[in-house]
Scaffold this motif. Structure first.
Motif, PDB file in Angstrom:
ATOM      1  N   TYR A   1      -9.749  14.532 -10.051  1.00 36.97           N
ATOM      2  CA  TYR A   1     -11.366  14.338 -10.174  1.00 36.97           C
ATOM      3  C   TYR A   1     -11.503  13.281  -9.111  1.00 36.97           C
ATOM      4  N   LEU A   2     -12.776  13.198  -8.432  1.00 33.73           N
ATOM      5  CA  LEU A   2     -13.161  11.986  -7.584  1.00 33.73           C
ATOM      6  C   LEU A   2     -14.255  11.378  -8.236  1.00 33.73           C
ATOM      7  N   SER A   3     -14.471  10.190  -8.109  1.00 35.62           N
ATOM      8  CA  SER A   3     -15.396   9.474  -8.655  1.00 35.62           C
ATOM      9  C   SER A   3     -16.091   8.165  -7.932  1.00 35.62           C
ATOM     10  N   LEU A   4     -17.295   7.969  -7.941  1.00 40.14           N
ATOM     11  CA  LEU A   4     -18.143   6.883  -7.339  1.00 40.14           C
ATOM     12  C   LEU A   4     -19.089   6.108  -8.343  1.00 40.14           C
ATOM     13  N   GLY A   5     -18.796   4.987  -8.048  1.00 37.11           N
ATOM     14  CA  GLY A   5     -19.746   4.170  -9.129  1.00 37.11           C
ATOM     15  C   GLY A   5     -20.117   2.706  -8.852  1.00 37.11           C
ATOM     16  N   TYR A   6     -20.617   1.906  -9.509  1.00 31.80           N
ATOM     17  CA  TYR A   6     -20.998   0.699  -9.466  1.00 31.80           C
ATOM     18  C   TYR A   6     -20.463  -0.217 -10.743  1.00 31.80           C
ATOM     19  N   GLY A   7     -19.699  -1.234 -10.314  1.00 33.73           N
ATOM     20  CA  GLY A   7     -19.322  -2.300 -11.141  1.00 33.73           C
ATOM     21  C   GLY A   7     -20.093  -3.761 -11.094  1.00 33.73           C
ATOM     22  N   HIS A   8     -20.685  -4.152 -12.256  1.00 30.97           N
ATOM     23  CA  HIS A   8     -21.215  -5.537 -12.507  1.00 30.97           C
ATOM     24  C   HIS A   8     -20.051  -6.353 -12.798  1.00 30.97           C
TER      25      HIS A   8
ATOM     26  N   LYS B   1       0.816  -1.010  -0.224  1.00 31.61           N
ATOM     27  CA  LYS B   1       0.042  -0.031  -0.023  1.00 31.61           C
ATOM     28  C   LYS B   1       0.834   1.241   0.176  1.00 31.61           C
ATOM     29  N   MET B   2       1.829   1.040   0.775  1.00 33.80           N
ATOM     30  CA  MET B   2       2.900   2.533   0.843  1.00 33.80           C
ATOM     31  C   MET B   2       3.669   2.528  -0.458  1.00 33.80           C
ATOM     32  N   ARG B   3       3.630   1.548  -1.261  1.00 37.79           N
ATOM     33  CA  ARG B   3       4.492   1.861  -2.656  1.00 37.79           C
ATOM     34  C   ARG B   3       3.612   2.357  -3.460  1.00 37.79           C
ATOM     35  N   ILE B   4       2.321   1.803  -3.658  1.00 40.56           N
ATOM     36  CA  ILE B   4       1.296   2.589  -4.400  1.00 40.56           C
ATOM     37  C   ILE B   4       0.907   4.103  -3.933  1.00 40.56           C
ATOM     38  N   ALA B   5       0.963   4.312  -2.701  1.00 41.83           N
ATOM     39  CA  ALA B   5       0.792   5.784  -2.224  1.00 41.83           C
ATOM     40  C   ALA B   5       1.799   6.436  -2.870  1.00 41.83           C
ATOM     41  N   ALA B   6       3.145   5.836  -2.695  1.00 44.53           N
ATOM     42  CA  ALA B   6       4.336   6.575  -3.035  1.00 44.53           C
ATOM     43  C   ALA B   6       4.516   6.909  -4.640  1.00 44.53           C
ATOM     44  N   LEU B   7       3.677   6.045  -5.348  1.00 44.83           N
ATOM     45  CA  LEU B   7       3.771   6.247  -6.618  1.00 44.83           C
ATOM     46  C   LEU B   7       2.479   7.441  -6.833  1.00 44.83           C
ATOM     47  N   VAL B   8       1.403   7.102  -6.403  1.00 42.24           N
ATOM     48  CA  VAL B   8       0.291   7.938  -6.800  1.00 42.24           C
ATOM     49  C   VAL B   8       0.212   9.346  -6.370  1.00 42.24           C
ATOM     50  N   VAL B   9       0.800   9.723  -5.311  1.00 40.50           N
ATOM     51  CA  VAL B   9       0.965  11.184  -4.898  1.00 40.50           C
ATOM     52  C   VAL B   9       1.583  12.061  -5.728  1.00 40.50           C
ATOM     53  N   PRO B  10       3.058  11.794  -6.098  1.00 44.98           N
ATOM     54  CA  PRO B  10       3.507  12.649  -7.157  1.00 44.98           C
ATOM     55  C   PRO B  10       2.913  12.589  -8.386  1.00 44.98           C
ATOM     56  N   TRP B  11       2.371  11.487  -9.031  1.00 47.98           N
ATOM     57  CA  TRP B  11       1.796  11.902 -10.355  1.00 47.98           C
ATOM     58  C   TRP B  11       0.841  12.519 -10.048  1.00 47.98           C
ATOM     59  N   ILE B  12      -0.415  12.531  -9.249  1.00 50.07           N
ATOM     60  CA  ILE B  12      -1.361  13.406  -9.217  1.00 50.07           C
ATOM     61  C   ILE B  12      -0.951  14.917  -8.724  1.00 50.07           C
ATOM     62  N   GLY B  13       0.080  14.976  -8.215  1.00 52.54           N
ATOM     63  CA  GLY B  13       0.628  16.364  -7.743  1.00 52.54           C
ATOM     64  C   GLY B  13       1.169  16.954  -8.936  1.00 52.54           C
ATOM     65  N   LEU B  14       1.744  16.276  -9.765  1.00 59.17           N
ATOM     66  CA  LEU B  14       2.269  16.767 -10.977  1.00 59.17           C
ATOM     67  C   LEU B  14       1.359  17.205 -12.012  1.00 59.17           C
TER      68      LEU B  14
ATOM     69  N   GLY C   1     -14.601   3.429  -5.878  1.00 57.65           N
ATOM     70  CA  GLY C   1     -14.228   4.945  -5.729  1.00 57.65           C
ATOM     71  C   GLY C   1     -13.097   5.275  -6.436  1.00 57.65           C
ATOM     72  N   LYS C   2     -12.745   6.509  -7.051  1.00 57.38           N
ATOM     73  CA  LYS C   2     -11.703   6.536  -7.955  1.00 57.38           C
ATOM     74  C   LYS C   2     -11.125   8.077  -7.472  1.00 57.38           C
ATOM     75  N   LEU C   3      -9.730   8.173  -7.340  1.00 57.21           N
ATOM     76  CA  LEU C   3      -9.103   9.398  -7.511  1.00 57.21           C
ATOM     77  C   LEU C   3      -8.230   9.493  -8.515  1.00 57.21           C
ATOM     78  N   GLY C   4      -8.302  10.703  -9.277  1.00 58.89           N
ATOM     79  CA  GLY C   4      -7.354  10.809 -10.428  1.00 58.89           C
ATOM     80  C   GLY C   4      -6.842  11.988 -11.035  1.00 58.89           C
ATOM     81  N   GLY C   5      -5.956  12.201 -11.663  1.00 53.91           N
ATOM     82  CA  GLY C   5      -5.607  13.613 -12.311  1.00 53.91           C
ATOM     83  C   GLY C   5      -5.046  13.392 -13.644  1.00 53.91           C
ATOM     84  N   ARG C   6      -5.197  14.581 -14.410  1.00 50.81           N
ATOM     85  CA  ARG C   6      -4.478  14.520 -15.586  1.00 50.81           C
ATOM     86  C   ARG C   6      -3.218  15.267 -15.818  1.00 50.81           C
ATOM     87  N   VAL C   7      -2.210  14.557 -16.365  1.00 52.01           N
ATOM     88  CA  VAL C   7      -0.853  15.310 -16.563  1.00 52.01           C
ATOM     89  C   VAL C   7      -0.972  16.252 -17.666  1.00 52.01           C
ATOM     90  N   ASN C   8      -1.614  15.684 -18.605  1.00 50.47           N
ATOM     91  CA  ASN C   8      -2.066  16.571 -20.082  1.00 50.47           C
ATOM     92  C   ASN C   8      -3.136  16.195 -20.637  1.00 50.47           C
TER      93      ASN C   8
END
Length: 185
Positions: free
Chosen positions: A30-37, A2-15, A57-64
């Motif tokens: 962006y934040l997202s909430l949905g349902y998967g079947h 979990k720490m490795r994933i957080a260490a990768l995600v935070v800088p990418w979203i920050g960028l 739940g999703k948390l994401g960001g665009r770099v470009n």
């Protein structure tokens, strides 16, 4: 992990947030909430396949305009319950306790409200089978991929549909469609 994933995600979203500030554009996060079947190959109940429903739940960001990153997490809210294979009268209830992952998102920037994309990354999770005889759980992990389309309703809110392959190892798969609402901030 979990720490490795957080260490990768935070800088990418920050960028992505920093690049939007420099370009003087609205934030691409962006934040997202949905349902998967989701459908799985059956290894418990005696059918070819069974289905569950997951809250995602999703948390994401665009770099470009073309590239972004996303992390997501989910859990089963619609479990599968049936008699166990080879054990008449013994009930079992299957659910994914949790799953989470990190994904790269390649989108096709265009002038419409629709943005199709491809998604690829890594997913980990834990599944649980609860039976009359006891409880069994198992962790899973695999590379994941999918495709979907985002549709902006207005500048901040949008809808999303996609089809994801979260897990595909041996004779076991976890895949299916999902729909969600997202909010850009």
């Amino acid at each position: 992990m979990k720490m490795r994933i957080a260490a990768l995600v935070v800088p990418w979203i920050g960028l992505g947030l920093i690049s939007s500030a420099i370009a003087d554009e609205p934030s691409p996060a962006y934040l997202s909430l949905g349902y998967g079947h989701h459908e799985q190959d059956d290894r418990f109940f005696g059918d070819d396949r069974f289905e569950t429903g997951e809250l995602i739940g999703k948390l994401g960001g665009r770099v470009n305009n073309w590239f972004g990153v996303e992390m997501r997490a989910g859990t089963t809210i619609n479990k599968n319950e049936d008699d166990l294979r080879g054990l008449p009268g013994v009930k079992g209830e299957y659910a994914i306790e949790y799953f989470y992952g990190l994904y790269a998102k390649l989108g096709w920037a265009n002038r419409t409200a629709f943005t199709p994309y491809l998604l690829g990354g890594y997913t980990e999770g834990k599944e649980k089978l609860d039976t009359d005889l006891g409880e069994e759980d198992q962790k899973f992990y695999d590379s994941s991929y999918g495709a979907g389309v985002d549709m902006d309703v207005n500048e901040r809110v949008g809808l999303n549909v996609e089809y994801m392959f979260y897990y595909d190892k041996g004779n076991v798969t976890l895949k299916g469609p999902a729909a969600s609402v997202y909010w850009k901030f």
